[in-house]
Scaffold this motif. Sequence first.
Motif, PDB file in Angstrom:
ATOM      1  N   PHE A   1    -126.279  16.679  -0.695  1.00  0.00           N
ATOM      2  CA  PHE A   1    -125.346  16.226   0.332  1.00  0.00           C
ATOM      3  C   PHE A   1    -124.725  14.887  -0.046  1.00  0.00           C
ATOM      4  CE2 PHE A   1    -124.383  13.883   4.234  1.00  0.00           C
ATOM      5  CZ  PHE A   1    -123.524  14.768   4.863  1.00  0.00           C
ATOM      6  N   ARG A   2    -125.555  13.974  -0.528  1.00  0.00           N
ATOM      7  CA  ARG A   2    -125.037  12.651  -0.880  1.00  0.00           C
ATOM      8  C   ARG A   2    -124.055  12.724  -2.041  1.00  0.00           C
ATOM      9  NH1 ARG A   2    -130.589   9.068  -0.065  1.00  0.00           N
ATOM     10  NH2 ARG A   2    -130.107   8.384   2.062  1.00  0.00           N
TER      11      ARG A   2
ATOM     12  N   TRP B   1    -120.875  13.943  -0.285  1.00  0.00           N
ATOM     13  CA  TRP B   1    -120.400  13.013   0.744  1.00  0.00           C
ATOM     14  C   TRP B   1    -119.917  11.707   0.125  1.00  0.00           C
ATOM     15  CZ3 TRP B   1    -119.640  13.469   5.945  1.00  0.00           C
ATOM     16  CH2 TRP B   1    -119.546  12.303   6.705  1.00  0.00           C
TER      17      TRP B   1
ATOM     18  N   ALA C   1    -116.712  12.142  -1.898  1.00  0.00           N
ATOM     19  CA  ALA C   1    -115.557  12.212  -0.999  1.00  0.00           C
ATOM     20  C   ALA C   1    -115.181  10.827  -0.474  1.00  0.00           C
ATOM     21  CB  ALA C   1    -115.856  13.157   0.161  1.00  0.00           C
ATOM     22  N   SER C   2    -116.198  10.007  -0.200  1.00  0.00           N
ATOM     23  CA  SER C   2    -115.926   8.635   0.244  1.00  0.00           C
ATOM     24  C   SER C   2    -115.215   7.849  -0.846  1.00  0.00           C
ATOM     25  CB  SER C   2    -117.236   7.941   0.625  1.00  0.00           C
ATOM     26  OG  SER C   2    -117.865   8.602   1.710  1.00  0.00           O
TER      27      SER C   2
ATOM     28  N   MET D   1    -119.512   3.279   4.675  1.00  0.00           N
ATOM     29  CA  MET D   1    -118.662   4.129   3.845  1.00  0.00           C
ATOM     30  C   MET D   1    -118.360   3.465   2.511  1.00  0.00           C
ATOM     31  SD  MET D   1    -114.814   5.568   4.519  1.00  0.00           S
ATOM     32  CE  MET D   1    -113.920   6.368   3.177  1.00  0.00           C
TER      33      MET D   1
ATOM     34  N   ASN E   1    -121.328   3.752   0.278  1.00  0.00           N
ATOM     35  CA  ASN E   1    -121.431   5.115  -0.249  1.00  0.00           C
ATOM     36  C   ASN E   1    -120.446   5.335  -1.388  1.00  0.00           C
ATOM     37  OD1 ASN E   1    -123.309   5.583   1.757  1.00  0.00           O
ATOM     38  ND2 ASN E   1    -121.928   6.771   3.058  1.00  0.00           N
TER      39      ASN E   1
ATOM     40  N   ARG F   1    -125.231  23.605  -3.582  1.00  0.00           N
ATOM     41  CA  ARG F   1    -124.747  23.952  -2.246  1.00  0.00           C
ATOM     42  C   ARG F   1    -124.612  25.466  -2.104  1.00  0.00           C
ATOM     43  NH1 ARG F   1    -119.147  21.632   0.492  1.00  0.00           N
ATOM     44  NH2 ARG F   1    -119.577  22.387   2.598  1.00  0.00           N
TER      45      ARG F   1
ATOM     46  N   ASP G   1    -129.733   4.993   5.501  1.00  0.00           N
ATOM     47  CA  ASP G   1    -128.558   5.765   5.868  1.00  0.00           C
ATOM     48  C   ASP G   1    -128.933   6.748   6.967  1.00  0.00           C
ATOM     49  OD1 ASP G   1    -125.914   6.551   5.723  1.00  0.00           O
ATOM     50  OD2 ASP G   1    -125.919   6.650   3.534  1.00  0.00           O
TER      51      ASP G   1
ATOM     52  N   GLU H   1    -128.496   9.866   7.281  1.00  0.00           N
ATOM     53  CA  GLU H   1    -129.006  11.179   6.898  1.00  0.00           C
ATOM     54  C   GLU H   1    -130.530  11.249   6.957  1.00  0.00           C
ATOM     55  OE1 GLU H   1    -127.211   9.271   4.810  1.00  0.00           O
ATOM     56  OE2 GLU H   1    -125.548  10.377   3.899  1.00  0.00           O
TER      57      GLU H   1
ATOM     58  N   TYR I   1    -127.561  17.828   7.879  1.00  0.00           N
ATOM     59  CA  TYR I   1    -126.816  18.025   6.642  1.00  0.00           C
ATOM     60  C   TYR I   1    -127.068  19.362   5.940  1.00  0.00           C
ATOM     61  CZ  TYR I   1    -131.095  15.883   4.687  1.00  0.00           C
ATOM     62  OH  TYR I   1    -132.391  15.568   4.371  1.00  0.00           O
TER      63      TYR I   1
ATOM     64  N   ASN J   1    -124.338  21.333   7.430  1.00  0.00           N
ATOM     65  CA  ASN J   1    -123.048  20.831   6.958  1.00  0.00           C
ATOM     66  C   ASN J   1    -122.757  21.432   5.586  1.00  0.00           C
ATOM     67  OD1 ASN J   1    -123.875  17.592   8.277  1.00  0.00           O
ATOM     68  ND2 ASN J   1    -122.587  19.132   9.220  1.00  0.00           N
TER      69      ASN J   1
END
Length: 254
Positions: A93-94, A97, A100-101, A120, A123, A142, A183, A185, A192, A195
Amino acid sequence: MTRTVRDAVSMLNVIGRYDYRDPYATRGQPECWGMDLDKGLTGLRIGYSADLGYAKVDPQVAERVREAASKLEALGAEIVEVHPGFSSPLDTFRKLWFTASLAQWSQMDDHQRTLLDPGMVANAREAEPWKAVELFRALADRAELTQRLEHFNQEYHLLMTPSVAILPFEINQEVPPGSDMRDWEEWAPFSYPFNLSQQPAASVPCGFTDNGLPVGFQLAGGKYDDARVLRACHAYMEAHPPRFPSVPNPAQYA
């Protein structure tokens, strides 16, 4: 119909539609996402996992959720205590995520970056040294998690867990003060995974801690099985509507 479920159905009936401008949109949605709300729980087989096999759950949270599982069973569902059989996908997930950040952060000028949430930014900066192959591996992980959970849903209609693992803590804090968490999470180990797998999940209130703080359980379904998730949530909340305790004395939290 309970108000929260009614609102969810109304929202889905507007936004849960195919639109060619959305590359993630799918076809085949029901005419009304609330079509099964009145079917009750009879015939539903719900896998109940107190911790997914890896999460550390506060005892009061665990107790309230176990009580909710018994209530679901009394309403006609078959409850089977089971783990879906995967380890924590937090690293996966990290990778997604945080990357994307970084993609968002890298497109901003210096002034815009000063306006971002510090979490953010942290991250995004953590993802800077990562290689493309790490993102590819995270996408493969994933896909494997999604396949595993979809296989689980061939035997169970829904998966029940706590909503979060810990007791509510002070506002304006990302993690409980004084904890070793860094964090969000880490206190939301039941969020997550779904997600990542893109499976629908809903949080349902199911009681309070000894200090009058709210506790909830989560129901997750197979991909695109939102109607069944709403059906189960509705049945529980109709039978056990939230009853909020009187406002506690702030001194007891001092």
